[in-house]
Each structure stands twice: as C-alpha cells, then as structure tokens.
Design a protein around this motif. Structure first.
Motif, PDB file in Angstrom:
ATOM      1  N   SER A  91       3.687  23.397   5.290  1.00 26.45           N
ATOM      2  CA  SER A  91       4.799  22.432   5.385  1.00 26.45           C
ATOM      3  C   SER A  91       4.292  20.997   5.290  1.00 26.45           C
ATOM      4  O   SER A  91       4.939  20.136   4.676  1.00 26.45           O
ATOM      5  CB  SER A  91       5.570  22.641   6.691  1.00 26.45           C
ATOM      6  N   TYR A  92       3.132  20.710   5.886  1.00 26.96           N
ATOM      7  CA  TYR A  92       2.549  19.373   5.765  1.00 26.96           C
ATOM      8  C   TYR A  92       2.138  19.074   4.324  1.00 26.96           C
ATOM      9  O   TYR A  92       2.321  17.953   3.834  1.00 26.96           O
ATOM     10  CB  TYR A  92       1.336  19.237   6.682  1.00 26.96           C
ATOM     11  N   LEU A  93       1.575  20.078   3.656  1.00 30.81           N
ATOM     12  CA  LEU A  93       1.159  19.875   2.262  1.00 30.81           C
ATOM     13  C   LEU A  93       2.357  19.572   1.373  1.00 30.81           C
ATOM     14  O   LEU A  93       2.303  18.711   0.498  1.00 30.81           O
ATOM     15  CB  LEU A  93       0.420  21.108   1.760  1.00 30.81           C
ATOM     16  N   GLU A  94       3.445  20.288   1.589  1.00 29.78           N
ATOM     17  CA  GLU A  94       4.638  20.061   0.771  1.00 29.78           C
ATOM     18  C   GLU A  94       5.255  18.699   1.056  1.00 29.78           C
ATOM     19  O   GLU A  94       5.775  18.042   0.150  1.00 29.78           O
ATOM     20  CB  GLU A  94       5.646  21.186   1.019  1.00 29.78           C
ATOM     21  N   LYS A  95       5.194  18.257   2.302  1.00 27.87           N
ATOM     22  CA  LYS A  95       5.832  16.987   2.665  1.00 27.87           C
ATOM     23  C   LYS A  95       4.964  15.783   2.334  1.00 27.87           C
ATOM     24  O   LYS A  95       5.445  14.792   1.756  1.00 27.87           O
ATOM     25  CB  LYS A  95       6.169  16.986   4.159  1.00 27.87           C
ATOM     26  N   GLU A 109       0.834  -1.203   0.000  1.00 28.68           N
ATOM     27  CA  GLU A 109       0.000   0.000   0.000  1.00 28.68           C
ATOM     28  C   GLU A 109       0.868   1.252   0.000  1.00 28.68           C
ATOM     29  O   GLU A 109       1.915   1.303   0.631  1.00 28.68           O
ATOM     30  CB  GLU A 109      -0.890  -0.011   1.240  1.00 28.68           C
ATOM     31  N   VAL A 110       0.402   2.282  -0.694  1.00 28.90           N
ATOM     32  CA  VAL A 110       1.047   3.596  -0.666  1.00 28.90           C
ATOM     33  C   VAL A 110       0.027   4.578  -0.104  1.00 28.90           C
ATOM     34  O   VAL A 110      -1.019   4.813  -0.713  1.00 28.90           O
ATOM     35  CB  VAL A 110       1.491   4.039  -2.070  1.00 28.90           C
ATOM     36  N   PRO A 111       0.308   5.160   1.081  1.00 27.87           N
ATOM     37  CA  PRO A 111      -0.657   6.072   1.692  1.00 27.87           C
ATOM     38  C   PRO A 111      -0.903   7.305   0.822  1.00 27.87           C
ATOM     39  O   PRO A 111      -0.054   7.704   0.014  1.00 27.87           O
ATOM     40  CB  PRO A 111      -0.003   6.460   3.018  1.00 27.87           C
ATOM     41  N   GLY A 112      -2.055   7.899   1.021  1.00 23.61           N
ATOM     42  CA  GLY A 112      -2.361   9.160   0.363  1.00 23.61           C
ATOM     43  C   GLY A 112      -1.889  10.336   1.204  1.00 23.61           C
ATOM     44  O   GLY A 112      -1.173  10.178   2.201  1.00 23.61           O
ATOM     45  N   GLY A 113      -2.289  11.526   0.812  1.00 26.08           N
ATOM     46  CA  GLY A 113      -1.903  12.722   1.543  1.00 26.08           C
ATOM     47  C   GLY A 113      -2.900  13.065   2.639  1.00 26.08           C
ATOM     48  O   GLY A 113      -3.710  12.235   3.059  1.00 26.08           O
TER      49      GLY A 113
END
Length: 530
Positions: free
Chosen positions: A157-161, A127-131
C-alpha cells in the motif's frame, strides 16, 4: 545496496523454523558501520521523514517493540535492515534488484526532485519528494504487522501511494509462512509465498521466475500484487511469454501453445515469468549476480548439476553454469537446511572452483572473475529463526554477524527483549575492539593477507561461537520454562551470557590472527639477535 538473501521454508529447515537471512553489503569503496538495537514504541516516530527522498508519512499511533540493525552513523537515515517485532513477525529489507528499460519507461522510479531557485524568486520550482526506499521500509512496516502476509500488504500500500526510487526485494516471515516482495518500477509490486519445502536465493537480481497472476488478483493464496498489475503489463507489452500451454492443474505456462487443451470447466490461470518481464539479463548480471545464485544452489542442491562456465557438455541443458539466466529462484534442498548452512552459504567465495580468490585452482583471471558472496564489504548478516516449538516469548532468535562473512562468526540472540548487550549495540565511528562490529573488521583485515595461515583460527572461532551459542540458547529455553521472572529478564540475562562468551572468543581470535599475521609480515627475518 549490494546484498545476498537466503530464505528457508519451514519444511526445508532442520527444526521446522522459518528462516530469513540476508547480508547487508556496503557499496564499492564504502564501509558502513552497523549495530543492533531494540526500538521501543516510545522511540518510534509518529511522523516520518526520509533523509534521502524527503518523503513524509504519518504513522499509526500504536507501534510494537522490534529489533533493528541500523547504521551506526545515521547521516543517510536509519537503514534498519532487519528485525523481529513482539508478535514474532520478521522482516528483512532490502535486496537491491535489477530491472530493465521497458519497466522504467512504463512506471518511472519516484526520485527526489530538488527545488530550483528560492521561494519568491521568479522561476522558483518547489521540491518534489521521492518515494520510499531501503532507508525507510523496516521502520515504516515492521512495528505494525501481525503476520508476514500483513507485511506484504502494508508495504504494498505504501508503494502504490508513495512509490519508490529503487528496485528492491523484501522478505517477511512468521512461524508459518515466508513471503518475498519485489518492487516493479515506481509503484508496482509482486509477491510470492516461499514454498514450505524450498529455499530461495536472491543475489541483487529480480528473482521470481513463475507468477500466477490470477491467484494474485483473486484468492491471493500464494501470490499477491498491486491491483492494476495485469492492465499495466498489457498496456505496456511487458509480458514476454511466447505462448501458453495448459498443464494438468489448469495452469497456463509458457511453451508450445495448445488452445484446444482448454476444456470446458477447466480453471485456467495466467502464469508468466517476472524475471523476463521485469528483470535483466545483462553482462553485469553474469559477473555480479547469477554466479552467487549458482554458488549457493551448488552447495544446497549439489547433485542437480552445477558446472563451471567453461565446462564442455554434450547436452547444454543438463547443468547450470554460473552465468546462466535460468538458475531457479527456489529449489527443494537435498537435505534439511541448518543455521550453519545459511551462514556458510552467505559466506561463500567459490570454494572448490577456479573462481575462489583464496584458492589455488584456476588462474589469476578466473580467481577474480565473479563477485563473492562473502565479500570484504559485508556489513552485517541477520539470520532470523522463528521456532514454532518454542514458547512465544523465546520463539524468535536473531542470529547476528558483523563484518566480512569469510572471517566472522554468527551468534544467536533472543529478540523478545527490552535491550541488547552493549557489545553489539555500541558501534560508533571510532575503531575499537570494545565493539563487536569493529573487532570483526579488524580480524578480517589482519587475516585476509594470510588467509591459509589464519584459516584454522577462523574455523575454530566459528565453531566455538556457534556451538556455545546453541548450548546457551537451549539453556535459556530451559531457564525460561522454570522461571517465574518476566520472560524478557530471563532472555536478556541469556543474551548477556552469550555475549560474554562471544567477546572472549573474539578477543582470542584477535590475539591469534594478530600473532600469525605479524609472523607473516614481509619484513620478517629468520635470524634473531645474539
């Protein structure tokens, strides 16, 4: 999630407060019960895992207490939506926004990719988590910020990471400033400070219509953005500005290019229209989104020129129609805006126009042509008023309403408390008049089929709750100044008194609309027995 946001700068409000307000609306065919809570530091997660996207984030050890308006049934996560922390910083998240294919191609949304197969099997893909998304943002940000600007930078900063799986708009406020952040694609974002003398209307559509890129990447006085925004835009041909001209302040705007106007020593800033670059102007917008902005502007700035869609004008640029793509993001109101104005604006259903579903004007087709602001799917309305003149302990008042705004009342509650009254906190999946949420839903469903007959009951209810609410807030302010007790105890006692009044008035409303609606039933007959 469908919503409508209204932001009011401190010089545009009636008492110098900053005001951020938003309807949280459920999707079509769904009703999401809501409640009000206080989240204490001990209850704040240190390791956060999103229910929808499965993203996992370690959070700081130190968290502040804050109010929250979560889902009462947390099957899809917390969805905290709106609140105020103990430093009197407020947040509203989120307003779902539109975008376009160019943005999605340049920076795809970060969506959950489920696992394929099982571990150990041939061809297994993990699985690859989403944002992050609306489910997460208040919980991730509000307990850790000391100003509205800090909120923008932390969320950015959370959006960019981690990225995001949806386009959203988020409001932050303190007693001095309001900031509005819009996500752009999977990892990019822009934010603008709301002018102090203006109000902003946001109806599920990317809204900022002028953005100073050089300020955002430089001083950051009125604009902020992700660090690589300029390069990303240029690499993907996202700026749709035809040409620039220089105004007297040395700002570059779209229109009639005149490169010779740039003289030595002039400070030149690149200002573009994000609504053109990152947003949409679809047929769906013209039915679902832009008419709501038109409706609120028509109420708060009535003399600027707001006409119906079929109006015949000699000059088509002399007024705005409901489907116009250039309805402003922010305007200076014609008079100062009150809390009651905010409630009325966020309850609008096109009164006085051919588009009102309860009105007599127009035709059956026009009366259902545009999506109302006060819709059946309103779940909760949080109006957060930060009063600069009040003591720090009582500065934040979180006005709350549940259910359809055309039928409910807005009640003030002090936010700097350890608990909130059960009447607002006890929502469950069970329908009961013991819950403010469900009582409002019941009243609305009873009154809607008999709108004109029940309208006087609704109006008296709204006026009574609002009037007594203001009176009890003033009473609590006075009690706080005269008491040696801990501030939160005085404010909790005030909230209890406010909610006792609220419950009495809501029960009275239920009695009245039940009687009126029962008398209007289709199986009624004028003759009695005997």
């Amino acid at each position: 999630m469908p919503c409508t946001t209204l932001l009011v700068g401190k010089k545009a409000s009636y008492d110098g407060s900053t005001i951020i307000a938003r309807n949280e609306d459920s999707p079509g065919g769904v009703f999401t019960p809501k409640k009000l809570q206080v989240i204490h530091p001990a209850d704040q997660p240190r390791h956060y895992r999103s229910v929808l996207s499965h993203v996992e984030i370690d959070l700081p050890e130190k968290a502040m207490r804050y109010t929250s308006v979560p889902d009462a049934i947390p099957k899809d996560g917390i969805w905290a939506e709106a609140g105020v922390n103990e430093k009197n910083v407020a947040m509203s998240a989120t307003e779902t926004l539109t975008t376009n294919e160019r943005v999605l191609g340049a920076d795809p949304l970060v969506e959950l990719q489920p696992a394929k197969g099982k571990p150990g099997e041939e061809g297994y893909v993990a699985e690859v988590p989403g944002g992050i998304g609306e489910e997460d943002m208040v919980t991730l940000v509000l307990p850790y910020i000391s100003s509205a600007r800090e909120g923008v930078l932390l969320l950015g900063s959370y959006l960019e990471k981690y990225g995001t799986y949806e386009m959203n708009g988020i409001a932050f406020s303190d007693t001095d400033e309001i900031w509005w952040l819009e996500t752009v694609g999977g990892h990019h974002w822009i934010a603008a400070r709301v002018p102090d003398d203006c109000y902003v209307v946001m109806p599920n559509q990317l809204g900022i219509d002028a953005f100073d890129l050089d300020d955002a990447l430089g001083e950051g006085r009125d604009f902020l953005c992700s660090a690589d925004l300029a390069e990303w835009m240029d690499a993907n041909h996202l700026d749709l500005t035809l040409d620039y001209h220089v105004d007297e302040d040395g700002m570059l705007f779209a229109d009639a290019a005149d490169e010779d106007a740039v003289v030595a020593g002039t400070s030149v800033h690149r200002v573009f229209n994000p609504r053109d670059a990152f947003g949409s102007h679809s047929d769906a917008d013209h039915v679902y989104n832009t008419p709501r902005a038109w409706s609120i502007h028509r109420f708060l700035s009535p003399h600027l020129g707001w006409v119906t869609q079929d109006a015949q004008l000699e000059d088509p640029n002399s007024a705005w129609r409901p489907e116009d793509d250039d309805i402003p993001w922010c305007l200076t109101p014609e008079r100062k805006v009150t809390v009651e104005d905010v409630k009325y604006a966020l309850s609008l259903h096109y009164q006085g126009t051919p588009y009102d579903p309860y009105g007599a004007a127009g035709t059956p087709a026009t009366r259902g042509s545009y999506r109302p602001i006060g819709i059946n799917r309103n779940g909760q309305l949080a109006v957060i008023q930060l009063r600069p003149y009040a003591p720090e302990a009582s500065r934040a008042v979180q006005w709350m309403a549940f259910g359809s705004n055309a039928f409910n009342a807005l009640v003030p509650l002090f936010a700097n408390v350890e608990r909130v009254p059960e009447y607002l906190a006890n929502t469950t999946a069970t329908v009961t008049t013991e819950s403010f949420y469900w009582a409002n839903r019941i009243a609305a469903a009873l009154a809607d089929p008999h709108f004109n007959a029940c309208a006087p009951h609704i109006e008296r209810y709204q006026e009574a709750v609002g009037g007594r609410g203001h009176n009890l807030v003033a009473k609590a302010d006075k009690a706080l100044s005269e008491s040696d007790a801990p501030a939160h105890e005085t404010l909790e006692a005030a909230n209890d008194e406010i909610c006792q009044m609220l419950r009495e008035k809501t029960d009275e409303l239920l009695n009245n609309v039940l009687l009126t609606s029962s008398l209007g039933m289709k199986n009624a007959f004028a003759r009695s027995d005997g």
